[in-house]
Motif scaffolding. Structure first.
Motif, PDB file in Angstrom:
ATOM      1  N   UNK A 154     -27.727   4.920  82.367  1.00 21.47           N
ATOM      2  CA  UNK A 154     -27.787   3.900  83.412  1.00 21.47           C
ATOM      3  C   UNK A 154     -26.704   4.170  84.463  1.00 21.47           C
ATOM      4  N   UNK A 155     -26.883   3.475  85.606  1.00 27.40           N
ATOM      5  CA  UNK A 155     -25.888   3.519  86.697  1.00 27.40           C
ATOM      6  C   UNK A 155     -25.585   4.947  87.140  1.00 27.40           C
ATOM      7  N   UNK A 156     -26.621   5.709  87.333  1.00 28.88           N
ATOM      8  CA  UNK A 156     -26.437   7.079  87.813  1.00 28.88           C
ATOM      9  C   UNK A 156     -25.986   7.030  89.279  1.00 28.88           C
ATOM     10  N   UNK A 157     -24.980   7.836  89.601  1.00 30.52           N
ATOM     11  CA  UNK A 157     -24.499   7.935  90.985  1.00 30.52           C
ATOM     12  C   UNK A 157     -24.027   9.360  91.230  1.00 30.52           C
ATOM     13  N   UNK A 158     -23.879   9.699  92.506  1.00 29.80           N
ATOM     14  CA  UNK A 158     -23.423  11.047  92.863  1.00 29.80           C
ATOM     15  C   UNK A 158     -22.531  10.955  94.085  1.00 29.80           C
ATOM     16  N   UNK A 159     -21.462  11.744  94.095  1.00 32.06           N
ATOM     17  CA  UNK A 159     -20.549  11.818  95.229  1.00 32.06           C
ATOM     18  C   UNK A 159     -20.399  13.271  95.656  1.00 32.06           C
ATOM     19  N   UNK A 160     -20.081  13.430  96.949  1.00 28.60           N
ATOM     20  CA  UNK A 160     -19.921  14.758  97.512  1.00 28.60           C
ATOM     21  C   UNK A 160     -18.520  15.279  97.188  1.00 28.60           C
ATOM     22  N   UNK A 161     -18.447  16.506  96.680  1.00 24.01           N
ATOM     23  CA  UNK A 161     -17.163  17.144  96.382  1.00 24.01           C
ATOM     24  C   UNK A 161     -16.835  18.088  97.540  1.00 24.01           C
ATOM     25  N   UNK A 162     -15.722  17.746  98.272  1.00 25.08           N
ATOM     26  CA  UNK A 162     -15.426  18.484  99.502  1.00 25.08           C
ATOM     27  C   UNK A 162     -14.996  19.915  99.221  1.00 25.08           C
ATOM     28  N   UNK A 163     -14.257  20.126  98.133  1.00 27.05           N
ATOM     29  CA  UNK A 163     -13.600  21.415  97.937  1.00 27.05           C
ATOM     30  C   UNK A 163     -14.586  22.562  97.771  1.00 27.05           C
ATOM     31  N   UNK A 164     -15.709  22.323  97.113  1.00 27.22           N
ATOM     32  CA  UNK A 164     -16.647  23.438  96.862  1.00 27.22           C
ATOM     33  C   UNK A 164     -18.089  23.090  97.242  1.00 27.22           C
ATOM     34  N   UNK A 165     -18.268  22.078  98.074  1.00 25.76           N
ATOM     35  CA  UNK A 165     -19.593  21.720  98.586  1.00 25.76           C
ATOM     36  C   UNK A 165     -20.595  21.509  97.435  1.00 25.76           C
ATOM     37  N   UNK A 166     -20.176  20.743  96.440  1.00 29.83           N
ATOM     38  CA  UNK A 166     -21.042  20.416  95.302  1.00 29.83           C
ATOM     39  C   UNK A 166     -21.184  18.905  95.216  1.00 29.83           C
ATOM     40  N   UNK A 167     -21.977  18.460  94.201  1.00 30.35           N
ATOM     41  CA  UNK A 167     -22.178  17.024  93.978  1.00 30.35           C
ATOM     42  C   UNK A 167     -21.697  16.685  92.580  1.00 30.35           C
ATOM     43  N   UNK A 168     -20.884  15.655  92.466  1.00 27.58           N
ATOM     44  CA  UNK A 168     -20.421  15.184  91.169  1.00 27.58           C
ATOM     45  C   UNK A 168     -21.280  13.985  90.773  1.00 27.58           C
ATOM     46  N   UNK A 169     -22.091  14.166  89.698  1.00 23.84           N
ATOM     47  CA  UNK A 169     -22.994  13.121  89.215  1.00 23.84           C
ATOM     48  C   UNK A 169     -22.335  12.450  88.021  1.00 23.84           C
ATOM     49  N   UNK A 170     -22.368  11.121  87.968  1.00 25.19           N
ATOM     50  CA  UNK A 170     -21.795  10.369  86.846  1.00 25.19           C
ATOM     51  C   UNK A 170     -22.750   9.259  86.449  1.00 25.19           C
ATOM     52  N   UNK A 171     -22.593   8.744  85.203  1.00 26.57           N
ATOM     53  CA  UNK A 171     -23.497   7.726  84.666  1.00 26.57           C
ATOM     54  C   UNK A 171     -22.825   7.031  83.493  1.00 26.57           C
ATOM     55  N   UNK A 172     -23.484   5.964  83.030  1.00 28.82           N
ATOM     56  CA  UNK A 172     -23.056   5.278  81.804  1.00 28.82           C
ATOM     57  C   UNK A 172     -23.769   5.944  80.645  1.00 28.82           C
TER      58      UNK A 172
END
Length: 717
Positions: A154-172
């Motif tokens: 649940x509560x899946x979200x993603x943020x932009x990682x500036x240092x290496x142009x990737x996406x950090x996905x997190x969840x419960x």
């Protein structure tokens, strides 16, 4: 049964297993029976002498044996559990049960397996099977666990990682999940995956400007769980395209690019060959301007897009060439006589170069002027006198124009002074010169030459100066305005006569008592009327007239210093300014003498009327009744006594004096000095003085108690 003393029960199974029990009552328990067996039991009555024959037999069926779980299988695709077990002796049917975490489900069958459908996700269940007989049920089988598939994160979200142009996905996280798979699918169907045993994962190498559908799938040891809901994520923006440079060959250049939708800001970076860099930014337009670029440098220029605080990858680089460096060693020289200025600089080692000399008058509203030349120097002849100019130089070839050199400032020769005039005075015999201020001048010099060869000069940074002349002579004077490096052209000479000669051998003697100055001098040939003048430094003038060689000047102000000069009727003087001969009038009598006693320190400070125009000294005398004397000398209007004896009555007088005269004494002033300083406020003490016991406080007055009663009253205060 009558006469029976006890009973024995024997039971034998069909497999030959036998057990017995005995009792004096009509019942007993058979122990250690085997499960799932049928026993034939008989009863024998025991007597005191003999036992009875066995009674009629009866069958006893024991409880079924507990089943043994053979397998438990979870079907991940349909959330179904398949449970199987071994056949149990004596069992007519079976009851299988799944229970745990508040959940319970079961199945009943005569077979050795059963299926339980629609199990919830994320549960840790216990599995048991029980055999059911005609009369009894077996004990449950040994407990075994069964884990259902993990629930969806649940509560899946993603943020932009500036240092290496990737996406950090997190969840419960999901209960019972041991691993997660994150899958992102772009609009063009390309995918990215990452695996983790934590609740976050970084998706690398995502495409700029792409929108991704992100799904997180949990995994248990044996199953993939339910995928999460789809989360839509916007990757970082792409760098701008069509980067271009305008205004090449300048120290200030503009870079432009194509717009990127959604950009918060753009940053342009210019990196030189020596790796120093310059930035410019824009948040409202698709261009910005570099300033302070180094001259003569090649820069590599890229532009990045800023989105959610992150920089995109750099755009394709474009090369920018800044303007050529300006000529160096700019120097200037002023020809003071012609007011021409020659500017020179170092040569540029490039073919086909032209130089541009720019100059302007400082603090002037007119625009700068320019001159183009192929030489490394140029002479300007049209500059104004008395002005300060700024000069700078640049050069250009067929491709580029350099920046201008740092400005160099020069002052032209000062302008010729105007309105030069001379004025002479009698007595001091000064030649006083004045003129109008000359533009650009920092100081002026007047040179005076007499017809008898006498030469004198004076300098000033103002518009006047004076020289001492010989009386009764003709003179010429020239005036030049100057700076640190140049003189102006000379002002045309002016001609004038010095002041006429005055009577000589002037002698003035003060009468100290009357404050009258008796003046004498040498007579001039013929009969003349003479006037003797006394002119104080403060401007006070008084005089006396005589047809002889002496007279007396009255109405002098005491203490003032006077310059004494004598004129005659045969001498025509416009201005009588004084002379070098100075005499001081009689000193003033000190007035309004007052005293201030510091009781604690036993210091007496006397003051009297005194003005700074009274150039005289003072002597203060302190005389006690016992003959103790003290003197204080000063040239001011006050004096302090530090060593007067305590308990003494003093008389003070003040006398003014010069090197020649003394004034009258001031009116005497009496004052009694205090006794010793006491430590406690108003403390009384006694002192033997003049044959009687005195009472003292810190006071200017002396008080003597008259009788014992007064002494007592004072001591009790």
């Amino acid at each position: 049964m009558a006469d029976a003393t006890g009973y024995t029960v024997d039971a034998t199974s069909t497999s030959g297993h036998s057990v017995f029990c005995s009792s004096v009552n009509s019942s007993c328990e058979l122990m250690d029976l085997e499960c799932g067996k049928t026993y034939t039991a008989t009863i024998v009555a025991m007597g005191s002498q003999c036992d009875s024959p066995p009674g009629p037999s009866t069958d006893i069926t024991t409880a079924p044996c507990p089943p043994v779980l053979v397998s438990k299988q979870y079907m991940c695709d349909n959330n179904t559990a398949v449970i199987s077990w071994s056949d149990a002796s004596g069992g007519l049917s079976f009851h299988a049960e799944l229970a745990g975490d508040g959940y319970q489900d079961s199945c009943r069958t005569t077979n050795t397996s059963c299926v339980i459908h629609n199990l919830p996700c994320g549960l840790e269940l216990g599995v048991t099977v029980q055999a059911e007989g005609a009369e009894c049920n077996s004990t449950p089988s040994v407990f075994q666990s069964l884990q259902t598939a993990p629930c969806a994160p649940e509560n899946v979200s993603a943020t932009l990682v500036c240092s290496n142009h990737s996406a950090l996905v997190s969840w419960v996280g999901s209960h019972s999940a041991v691993e997660y798979t994150v899958t992102s699918t772009g609009q063009d169907a390309h995918t990215h995956e990452c695996h983790t045993n934590t609740t976050s994962c970084q998706l690398s190498n995502i495409h700029c400007g792409e929108t991704y559908d992100v799904v997180v799938t949990p995994h248990s040891e044996s199953c993939a769980g339910t995928p999460s809901q789809v989360y839509s994520f916007q990757a970082g923006l792409c760098p701008p395209s069509n980067v271009a440079i305008s205004s090449p060959c300048e120290d200030t250049s503009t870079v432009s690019w194509s717009s990127v939708a959604g950009a918060e800001m753009y940053i342009a970076i210019a990196v030189a060959d020596d790796e120093h860099s310059h930035n410019c930014t824009s948040s409202v337009s698709t261009s910005c301007q570099f300033t302070d670029l180094h001259c003569g440098e090649n820069y590599s220029v890229t532009v990045v897009t800023v989105d959610r605080g992150c920089w995109s990858e750099p755009s394709s680089a474009v090369v920018m060439l800044t303007g050529l460096c300006p000529p160096t060693n700019l120097v200037g020289e002023v020809a003071c006589d012609t007011n021409a200025v020659t500017i020179s600089w170092d040569q540029i080692q490039l073919p086909g170069v032209s130089y541009i000399l720019k100059y302007e008058k400082l603090y002037d509203a007119l625009p700068p002027l320019t001159w183009m030349t192929a030489d490394t120097s140029h002479t300007l002849t049209d500059l104004q006198c008395g002005q300060r100019y700024a000069f700078c130089v640049a050069f250009e070839d067929q491709a580029c124009h350099s920046s201008y050199s740092p400005p160099m400032e020069l002052s032209t020769a000062p302008c010729q002074p105007t309105n030069f005039a001379a004025r002479v005075d009698c007595g001091m015999n000064h030649g006083n010169f004045t003129w109008f201020e000359s533009s650009g001048a920092t100081f002026y010099t007047v040179e005076v030459t007499g017809d008898h060869g006498h030469v004198a000069s004076c300098s000033s940074n103002d518009t006047s100066c004076a020289v001492r002349l010989h009386c009764g002579r003709s003179y010429s004077a020239s005036l030049v305005a100057s700076t640190e490096s140049c003189n102006s052209t000379e002002h045309a000479d002016i001609y004038f006569d010095s002041a006429p000669c005055l009577p000589e051998n002037v002698l003035a003697v003060m009468d100290c008592y009357t404050n009258v100055m008796n003046v004498s001098w040498s007579e001039t040939p013929g009969s003349d009327n003479y006037t003797a003048w006394a002119i104080s430094l403060e401007g006070h003038r008084t005089s006396c007239n005589s047809t002889y060689n002496n007279c007396s000047i009255q109405d002098l102000r005491c203490g003032h210093i006077y310059e004494v000069v004598v004129t005659s009727s045969s001498v025509h003087c416009e201005i009588i300014a004084g002379s070098d001969y100075k005499v001081q009038a009689a000193p003033c009598k000190p007035e309004n003498v007052t005293g201030n006693l510091n009781c604690g320190a036993n210091i007496l400070r006397l003051t009297w009327d005194h003005t700074t125009s009274q150039a005289q000294n003072f002597t203060v005398e302190a005389t006690s009744a016992s003959g103790v004397n003290s003197i204080c000398e000063t040239n001011e209007g006050n004096c302090s006594f530090l060593d007067l004896s305590c308990g003494q009555l003093y008389t003070f007088t003040v006398t003014g004096h010069t090197n020649v005269c003394m004034s009258e004494r001031s009116y005497p002033m009496e004052m009694s000095m205090s006794s010793e300083r006491v430590d406690r406020r108003d403390e009384l003490y006694h002192q033997k003085s003049f044959g009687y016991l005195e009472y003292r406080r810190c006071s200017h007055s002396l008080q003597r108690p008259r009788n014992l009663h007064q002494w007592t009253q004072l001591l009790l205060q």
